[in-house]
Design a protein around this motif. Structure first.
Motif, PDB file in Angstrom:
ATOM      1  N   ALA A 397      60.648 114.958  43.551  1.00 60.82           N
ATOM      2  CA  ALA A 397      59.602 114.116  44.233  1.00 60.82           C
ATOM      3  C   ALA A 397      61.087 113.156  44.016  1.00 60.82           C
ATOM      4  O   ALA A 397      61.886 113.046  43.458  1.00 60.82           O
ATOM      5  N   GLY A 398      60.161 111.642  44.928  1.00 63.74           N
ATOM      6  CA  GLY A 398      61.184 110.719  43.779  1.00 63.74           C
ATOM      7  C   GLY A 398      60.879 110.009  43.097  1.00 63.74           C
ATOM      8  O   GLY A 398      59.898 110.727  42.972  1.00 63.74           O
ATOM      9  N   ALA A 399      61.637 109.318  41.999  1.00 59.66           N
ATOM     10  CA  ALA A 399      61.048 108.943  41.260  1.00 59.66           C
ATOM     11  C   ALA A 399      60.376 108.585  40.804  1.00 59.66           C
ATOM     12  O   ALA A 399      58.908 108.488  40.395  1.00 59.66           O
ATOM     13  N   ASN A 400      59.891 108.004  42.478  1.00 56.18           N
ATOM     14  CA  ASN A 400      57.983 107.352  42.162  1.00 56.18           C
ATOM     15  C   ASN A 400      58.068 107.382  43.250  1.00 56.18           C
ATOM     16  O   ASN A 400      58.892 107.123  44.665  1.00 56.18           O
ATOM     17  N   PRO A 401      56.729 107.180  44.723  1.00 54.61           N
ATOM     18  CA  PRO A 401      56.748 107.642  45.840  1.00 54.61           C
ATOM     19  C   PRO A 401      57.220 106.661  46.544  1.00 54.61           C
ATOM     20  O   PRO A 401      57.409 107.068  48.094  1.00 54.61           O
ATOM     21  N   ALA A 402      57.563 105.622  46.152  1.00 54.65           N
ATOM     22  CA  ALA A 402      58.175 104.626  47.089  1.00 54.65           C
ATOM     23  C   ALA A 402      60.188 105.198  47.140  1.00 54.65           C
ATOM     24  O   ALA A 402      60.538 104.546  47.763  1.00 54.65           O
ATOM     25  N   PHE A 403      60.571 105.518  45.786  1.00 56.27           N
ATOM     26  CA  PHE A 403      61.662 105.932  45.852  1.00 56.27           C
ATOM     27  C   PHE A 403      62.517 106.492  47.652  1.00 56.27           C
ATOM     28  O   PHE A 403      63.522 106.436  47.767  1.00 56.27           O
ATOM     29  N   GLU A 404      61.760 107.556  47.600  1.00 56.19           N
ATOM     30  CA  GLU A 404      61.678 108.583  48.915  1.00 56.19           C
ATOM     31  C   GLU A 404      61.866 107.514  50.684  1.00 56.19           C
ATOM     32  O   GLU A 404      62.942 106.891  50.761  1.00 56.19           O
ATOM     33  N   GLU A 405      60.598 106.850  50.165  1.00 59.47           N
ATOM     34  CA  GLU A 405      60.840 105.650  51.255  1.00 59.47           C
ATOM     35  C   GLU A 405      62.078 104.827  50.950  1.00 59.47           C
ATOM     36  O   GLU A 405      62.994 104.181  52.385  1.00 59.47           O
ATOM     37  N   ALA A 406      62.026 104.334  50.534  1.00 53.26           N
ATOM     38  CA  ALA A 406      62.985 103.490  50.043  1.00 53.26           C
ATOM     39  C   ALA A 406      64.665 104.188  49.900  1.00 53.26           C
ATOM     40  O   ALA A 406      65.365 102.779  50.640  1.00 53.26           O
ATOM     41  N   VAL A 407      64.781 105.122  49.889  1.00 48.94           N
ATOM     42  CA  VAL A 407      66.302 105.782  50.825  1.00 48.94           C
ATOM     43  C   VAL A 407      66.328 105.114  52.172  1.00 48.94           C
ATOM     44  O   VAL A 407      67.280 104.994  52.216  1.00 48.94           O
ATOM     45  N   GLY A 408      65.265 105.746  52.661  1.00 47.83           N
ATOM     46  CA  GLY A 408      65.786 105.726  54.221  1.00 47.83           C
ATOM     47  C   GLY A 408      65.975 104.233  54.701  1.00 47.83           C
ATOM     48  O   GLY A 408      66.540 103.699  55.785  1.00 47.83           O
ATOM     49  N   SER A 409      64.788 102.985  53.962  1.00 49.96           N
ATOM     50  CA  SER A 409      65.249 101.410  54.858  1.00 49.96           C
ATOM     51  C   SER A 409      66.055 101.085  53.967  1.00 49.96           C
ATOM     52  O   SER A 409      66.644 100.555  54.763  1.00 49.96           O
ATOM     53  N   VAL A 410      67.030 101.573  52.915  1.00 48.93           N
ATOM     54  CA  VAL A 410      68.630 100.862  52.569  1.00 48.93           C
ATOM     55  C   VAL A 410      69.458 101.821  53.692  1.00 48.93           C
ATOM     56  O   VAL A 410      70.418 100.530  54.243  1.00 48.93           O
TER      57      VAL A 410
END
Length: 753
Positions: A397-410
């Motif tokens: 899983a992502g480091a926290n739930p937001a990290f997975e979304e952050a990869v896509g955003s970046v």
């Protein structure tokens, strides 16, 4: 049927074997559950979890890509098996006393196992909860809005296209209201039970409510305060964007629809939920004489297909030296809406099947630039899955739930840059001047900045519902209070507690936490580090990390960690900081913010919507004329039925009256004619000079000549006939308004089935 790992015998054999091998002679239970045994226990968990989770994901995939009762039952069955697996291992994990363990990974793995989520519920309530969740998600996925005399329209792509392209506020209102009637109202009662069971599951896991359980994923005691601070830091950017967009909409729709100092009606922003405003770029473009190139049009002219869009996103990641997707990804993913008529869930999502080999994306792709960037985002998830696939299932899983979304955003920020789109042949203008850059940043802001308050309030609403701050009798009212407070939006028509507008959003109907999307914008700070690693010099919005192996290596090293380390450590590895910051996002949009501030000052705009509430006295609502009165459709329909009933009563009364009078007067006619003759014969010789008495008949109780009575009876019957024809006409009209066709004109009327 019990699962193999739930058999007490299997468990005892496993632990007995371990005990004999490692700790012969020790009788203490505390010594038995030591660190070495814990490692064996975690290994056993991993071996079984890969099987159980993979089977559950496969069954869920089969259901959402082919919504049938059979597939739903299989999904619920596999979900039940997964819950049993989680409950068993979660219960066993509590027996280990980790305070004396030396290996931090073992301690972290066991701590993550303790939260068994909904599996903590008793079996009957767990079954009810799973069925309830499946019902809510299916209701959302299969909902349609029907035209009066036309086809029914699903959300994707039909209703979304209406919201994106129409500039007719009545048509937008029809789509906006229709979707909420089709979904939200259906889920109103179900959601109340969902809240009860969610909170019970959270309590059984040791949390005060489900909101607390969701927040625990971020491993922060100050999360709520931190979030409010981050939002306040970003608020000036949003308020300036809101004021500018409100002025532009005021110019287009006029003062009857838009108050230049008030909130914006939620149906006019180009999106079903007003979470993205990019589709109204044509109405708000800062420099209309320099419109951006239509990338969607260019893609279609170049004959792009959904498969090419996925290949383009794949090239981006492999250009960074990162992993390519396996052949099974291209074989098993659902990249377009199936043409075979299957009911599917179109909401875009990336899937990890927990076997280290199978990764998929589900998306009903349309050839548009918005969908292209969405694919880049989803492929960011896939890259994360690929990078951490060798970790324990618990750490996948992502480091926290937001990290997975952050990869896509970046990645999407880089992929949407002018430089990247130019290099990929999707733009023809070689350079952007300052005005074109403001136009470009406006298009990105309408997607990213407009999203900030919506992504924040989505979970804020549910947290308040879960902890009881928002009671069930005011769900909808409080939803719109939050949307007014944070977004400056109001519903375009009056809403009631019969409505449940939050349920018209997928993540609420599917019980998916949303905070990750808000924090993913804040976690755009890695973009600065990646751009620096790629050698970029200049404004952040011009950065494109495509082909940079150094940037790819930096990102890859972070993704490989999964959730094995606390997220501040992971963030520090890529940015050098342990705290989330809005600095990168503010830097990215600084040129636009400067322009917005100047423009709003020039126009004399007031930021925000002070002293405004969502009132509807001045708003137009759909009225129906009835007897020269303007009424709501339901009131007019009720009046029609009342009028119809009165017409029938009058018709029957007139008919009975005519029938009674006819026979009474028929009976009285001989009596009236015979009586004068008898009297004349009796007095003939005595009073020969007396005048002759005329025969009498009665009509409506009045004595008159029989011939005149007969004539008026015919007039009365004619009036009855006319009244009957009016009643029949009104009946047909009422049926046609309510059912589109009278019953006798529909095929079912004549069917014997």
């Amino acid at each position: 049927m019990d699962l193999p790992w739930t058999f007490p015998t299997c468990s005892l054999l496993l632990w007995a074997a371990l005990a004999m091998a490692q700790y012969q002679g020790h009788q203490s239970l505390g010594r038995f559950y030591n660190e070495t045994v814990a490692k064996a226990f975690l290994q056993f968990y991993d071996q079984t979890a890969q099987i159980v989770w993979s089977q559950f994901m496969e069954a869920t995939w089969n259901y959402v890509t082919n919504i049938t009762k059979k597939n739903r039952e299989e999904m619920l069955h596999k979900d039940s098996e997964r819950s049993k697996h989680m409950l068993y291992f979660g219960t066993q994990a509590r027996l280990f006393k980790t305070s004396r363990f030396q290996d931090p990974d073992v301690k972290r793995l066991l701590s993550k196992l303790l939260n068994v989520d909904k599996a903590a519920l008793p079996q009957d309530e767990l079954q009810e909860y799973n069925q309830l969740l499946a019902y809510m998600e299916t209701t959302y996925s299969m909902a349609q809005v029907c035209l009066n005399e036309g086809p029914c329209m699903p959300l994707e792509p039909d209703l979304q296209e209406v919201m994106a392209t129409s500039r007719d506020q009545k048509e937008l209102l029809w789509a906006w209201q229709g979707w909420r009637d089709a979904v939200g109202r259906q889920l109103r009662i179900t959601f109340e039970r969902y809240v009860q069971l969610s909170n019970k599951a959270a309590n059984l896991n040791g949390y005060k409510d489900m909101g607390a359980l969701w927040r625990s994923k971020y491993e922060s005691e100050t999360l709520e305060d931190d979030l409010e601070q981050l939002y306040q830091e970003l608020q000036p950017l949003y308020l300036n964007l809101h004021a500018y967009v409100r002025r532009a909409l005021h110019r287009h729709y006029g003062p009857k629809i838009i108050d230049p100092r008030g909130p914006i009606p939620a149906h006019l922003l180009g999106n079903m939920w007003a979470q993205s405003w990019v589709n109204i770029l044509d109405l708000v473009l800062p420099f209309p004489k320099k419109p951006p190139e239509d990338i969607t049009k260019i893609m279609k002219s170049q004959h792009w297909k959904p498969s090419k869009m996925f290949e383009e996103a794949e090239k981006f990641f492999t250009s960074l030296g990162m992993l390519s997707t396996p052949p099974s990804f291209w074989k098993n993913s659902m990249m377009e809406r199936p043409a075979d008529g299957r009911e599917v869930e179109c909401h875009a999502s990336a899937w990890d099947f927990y076997n280290g080999r199978d990764f998929r994306i589900k998306k009903c792709t349309e050839v548009t630039v918005e969908d292209l960037l969405s694919i880049f985002h989803q492929m960011g998830h896939i890259q994360y899955f690929l990078q951490y696939r060798n970790l324990s299932v618990i750490f996948r899983a992502g480091a926290n739930p937001a990290f997975e979304e952050a990869v896509g955003s970046v990645i999407t920020l880089s992929a949407s840059s002018h430089k990247h789109l130019l290099n990929r042949g999707l733009l023809s203008h070689q350079h952007q001047d300052s005005e074109e850059e403001v136009n470009f940043l406006m298009s990105v802001a309408l997607e990213k900045i407009a999203f900030i308050p919506f992504s924040y309030l989505m979970d804020l609403f549910r947290w308040k519902v879960f902890d009881g701050t928002i009671q069930k009798n005011v769900y909808n009212q409080e939803w719109w209070n939050l949307r007014l407070k944070y977004q400056g939006l109001c519903p375009p028509i009056p809403r009631t507690e019969e409505d449940f507008d939050p349920g018209a959003k997928f993540h609420i109907s599917a019980s998916v936490p949303y905070l990750r999307y808000f924090l993913s914008l804040v976690l755009s700070s890695p973009l600065e580090s990646l751009c620096k690693a790629s050698g970029h010099i200049g404004p952040l919005h011009r950065c494109d990390i495509y082909n940079s192996k150094k940037a790819g290596k930096l990102l890859e090293d972070v993704l490989k960690l999964g959730s094995s380390k606390p997220w501040p450590e992971v963030l520090q590895k890529i940015t050098g900081q342990t705290q989330m910051s809005t600095k990168a996002l503010m830097t990215y949009f600084k040129p636009l913010l400067n322009w917005l501030v100047t423009e709003n000052v020039r126009q004399g705009e007031i930021l925000g919507w002070p002293d405004f509430s969502c009132t509807f006295e001045e708003k137009d609502t759909e009225k129906v004329a009835f007897l020269n009165l303007e009424l709501d459709p339901d009131q007019a329909k009720y009046g029609q039925w009342v009028l119809l009933a009165l017409s029938f009563i009058m018709f029957l009364a007139a008919l009975l009256l005519a029938y009674r009078l006819y026979f009474l007067e028929k009976k009285s006619l001989p009596q009236a004619t015979n009586a004068p003759a008898t009297e004349a014969q009796a007095s003939g010789s005595r009073d020969t000079s007396a005048p002759e008495t005329q025969p009498k008949a009665y009509f409506l109780g009045i004595a008159m000549d029989p011939r005149l009575v007969a004539k008026r009876q015919w007039i009365l019957l004619s009036l009855c006939l006319i009244l009957m024809l009016c009643s029949i006409s009104l009946t047909i009209r009422v049926f046609m308004q309510h059912y589109k066709k009278p019953p006798w004109m529909r095929a079912e009327w004549w069917s014997w089935d």
